[in-house]
Write an enzyme that holds these catalytic residues in place. Structure first.
Site, PDB file in Angstrom:
ATOM      1  CB  THR A 389      55.152  74.168  90.889  1.00  0.00           C
ATOM      2  OG1 THR A 389      56.285  74.928  90.311  1.00  0.00           O
ATOM      3  CG2 THR A 389      55.531  73.319  92.001  1.00  0.00           C
ATOM      4  CB  THR A 407      58.655  72.634  90.362  1.00  0.00           C
ATOM      5  OG1 THR A 407      58.349  73.366  89.138  1.00  0.00           O
ATOM      6  CG2 THR A 407      60.013  72.731  90.914  1.00  0.00           C
TER       7      THR A 407
END
Ligand code: GLY
Length: 586
Positions: A389, A407
């Site tokens: 992420t 993400t």
């Protein structure tokens, strides 16, 4: 997360192309900026944000420009094809939390990743078209810009369009990342990121004309991504590949403004991510437990302070497993979990000399709502959450602050690139629980509230956080790292608040992590063996680094954080030396 070990020396040069203070700083000093600052995993993305502020934009303009730029220069995790959370605190104290998390398509079913025998089909929720959830990033960034920015969408998209069209030079790590073996399984991804097998070398310029065109189309007609020709093209490429997403799914995507989670810790106000993220709730629950200990007196990273902190993490993650999911589909008892009385009751269950056994934890029976909920729901389910992420933090000249964590789930998401559109699609369906009771690669456990359901948002650990002192933003925090996001944010926050570190020292400091199950205390390689020995004597199963699946390594997370000096007003940017990020200010 790919860890940039070569940066362990942590030499941060503050004079970023003349935009920041000309004083070169040592590894323990943050970048000092007088007006505004952006800290992200890529210098070019941080710079895109700073340019917006210099052009008269605010922190939201900067955040949106940085977000779109990350879709170009950090395609591994920055994205148009994923989702995220944006926490905004304006200088006047107003806060906004934008949830643009991905949603399961309408055709998603609870058992879609199970075979005829009811076993989880390995990789089905991670790689390929069926792993893809309806993306929210474009909706979220456009919404933020139009509602809270000062500039135009064309202005904030300009740096990203330029970077996609003109290209940028790949460094060694980026060129290496492009070798991902699963990317090669998808013709469009192989064409764009692997040049059909003639891999990019470090120093080569990487241009993305398809992505540039898509960004130009968003700038000209943002609604098109969900309701127009872009939506139809995206849905057609998903259907062609065997995915579930339809034009109707895109048309029904909506950004949600939610009330952020709020708590206090030693007089500081903590504002963080509400469900469908578990981040803010777990963070504040753990801090409530810890508030009753004089950690500063025990000293930073002493065995005793690590013991208490780990016990707090263990208990907060135990509750995460039971209760967390999409609040639009299940009642999540957040108020009870972040109640100080509940923190006190948990604290009373901690033995000062010995580690608890995770499997033997018993929830304090002080709130009937929690007991009723736990009694009427199936037990927690195992789930794997991807650590891939990215987080960025922004503060502008007025003191407006923005924390964004975004993400596509795994590194390179599902590995599917939308044909002709130039951007990667997420594998966020993997953040749902595929099947009750089966431990996964990372051993992370989740409850029935996070079962797959059409239109539902999968549970997240993303924890964009703003800490307020005396009515003013003081810290802007966040990180990637799946479950380790929450403990990383806690480690950094406590580094400053409890142990008096500056923000760069707090980001640099070795991290430790416990998530209830597996019953392991993970510590980064930098930990003193003597401290580890003392912890083992208390009964801890200490592991140096991580050893689970794709999440293996000696170091983890990527905290990209800001502090604001109360006296001088300086913005202090701390990028994480574990990666190649950069704080850029002016
Ligand atoms: N996909 C990582 C998270 O949402 O926490």
């Amino acid at each position: 997360m790919r860890f940039r070990h070569k940066l362990l020396i942590l030499l941060l040069i503050a004079a970023v192309a003349g935009l920041t203070s000309p004083r070169a700083t040592a590894s323990t000093e943050p970048v000092h900026a007088q007006h505004g600052i952006v800290v992200s995993v890529h210098e070019l993305a941080s710079r895109a944000g700073v340019e917006m502020m210099q052009a008269g934009g605010n922190a939201v303009d900067a955040a949106v420009a940085t977000g779109f730029a990350l879709a170009v220069v950090h395609p591994q995790a920055g994205n148009l094809g994923g989702g995220g959370f944006m926490l905004v605190r304006m200088a006047d104290g107003k806060t906004r939390f934008l949830d643009y998390r991905e949603k399961a398509p309408a055709a998603a079913t609870r058992n879609m990743y199970l075979d005829a025998q009811g076993s989880v089909i390995e990789g089905a929720s991670e790689i390929g078209y069926k792993a893809i959830a309806v993306p929210g990033s474009v909706a979220g960034m456009v919404y933020a810009e139009q509602k809270y920015g000062k500039l135009t969408l064309k202005q904030v998209l300009a740096p990203a369009i330029g970077l996609a069209r003109e290209g940028y030079s790949l460094n060694w790590e980026e060129a290496r990342d492009f070798h991902d073996k699963y990317l090669a399984e998808f013709a469009e991804s192989r064409r764009i990121f692997q040049r059909g097998g003639k891999y990019y070398q470090p120093g080569e310029i990487f241009r993305q004309p398809d992505l540039a065109r898509t960004l130009e189309r968003i700038a000209a007609k943002p609604d098109d991504f969900y309701h127009g020709s872009l939506a139809r093209e995206l849905a057609a490429t998903m259907q062609k590949g065997g995915g579930l997403i339809t034009a109707d799914d895109l048309a029904h995507y909506e950004v949600k403004e939610r009330e952020p989670i709020r708590g206090t810790y030693r007089g500081y106000e903590i504002i963080s991510a509400p469900p469908p993220s578990s981040g803010g709730t777990v963070l504040i629950e753990a801090l409530n437990i810890l508030e009753g200990y004089d950690l500063a007196k025990m000293e930073d990273r002493s065995a005793q302070s690590i013991h208490y902190t780990t016990e707090a993490f263990r208990r907060a993650f135990f509750d995460r497993a039971e209760f967390m999911g999409d609040p639009d589909f299940s009642k999540i008892p957040v108020a009870q979990l972040i109640d100080k009385r509940y923190g006190t009751a948990w604290r009373n269950s901690i033995d000062g000399d010995h580690a608890s056994a995770s499997k033997e934890l018993k929830r304090p029976a002080i709130f009937s709502e929690l007991e009723q909920y736990a009694a009427t729901h199936p037990g927690p389910e195992a789930n794997r959450e991807s650590p891939h992420t990215t987080h960025y933090s922004v503060v502008d000249a007025e003191g407006n602050a923005v924390a964004v964590t975004t993400t596509i789930n795994d590194w390179w998401g599902s590995r599917v690139t939308a044909e002709g559109l130039g951007f990667l699609m997420n594998d966020e369906m993997d953040d749902f629980s595929s099947k009750p009771g089966v431990p996964n690669a990372d051993g992370l456990i989740q409850g029935a509230a996070n079962a797959i359901g059409p239109g539902k948002r999968p549970l997240s650990s993303m924890t964009p956080t703003i800490v307020v002192r005396d009515g003013k933003a003081f810290l802007v925090l966040g990180s990637p790292g799946s479950s380790k996001i929450i403990t990383t944010v806690a480690n950094v926050l406590m580094g400053v608040v409890d142990y008096g570190m500056n923000i760069q020292e707090a980001v640099n400091a070795p991290r430790f992590h416990n998530q209830w199950l597996p019953d392991v205390l993970n510590v980064e390689r930098w930990f003193s063996p003597d401290t580890v020995q003392a912890l083992r004597k208390m009964g801890y199963h200490v592991q140096f680094g991580l050893r689970e699946g794709s999440d293996a390594g000696s170091y983890w997370s990527d905290a990209e954080c800001i502090a604001i000096d109360a006296k001088s007003g300086e913005r202090l940017g701390a990028s994480d030396g574990r990666n190649n990020g950069k704080a850029v200010g002016y």
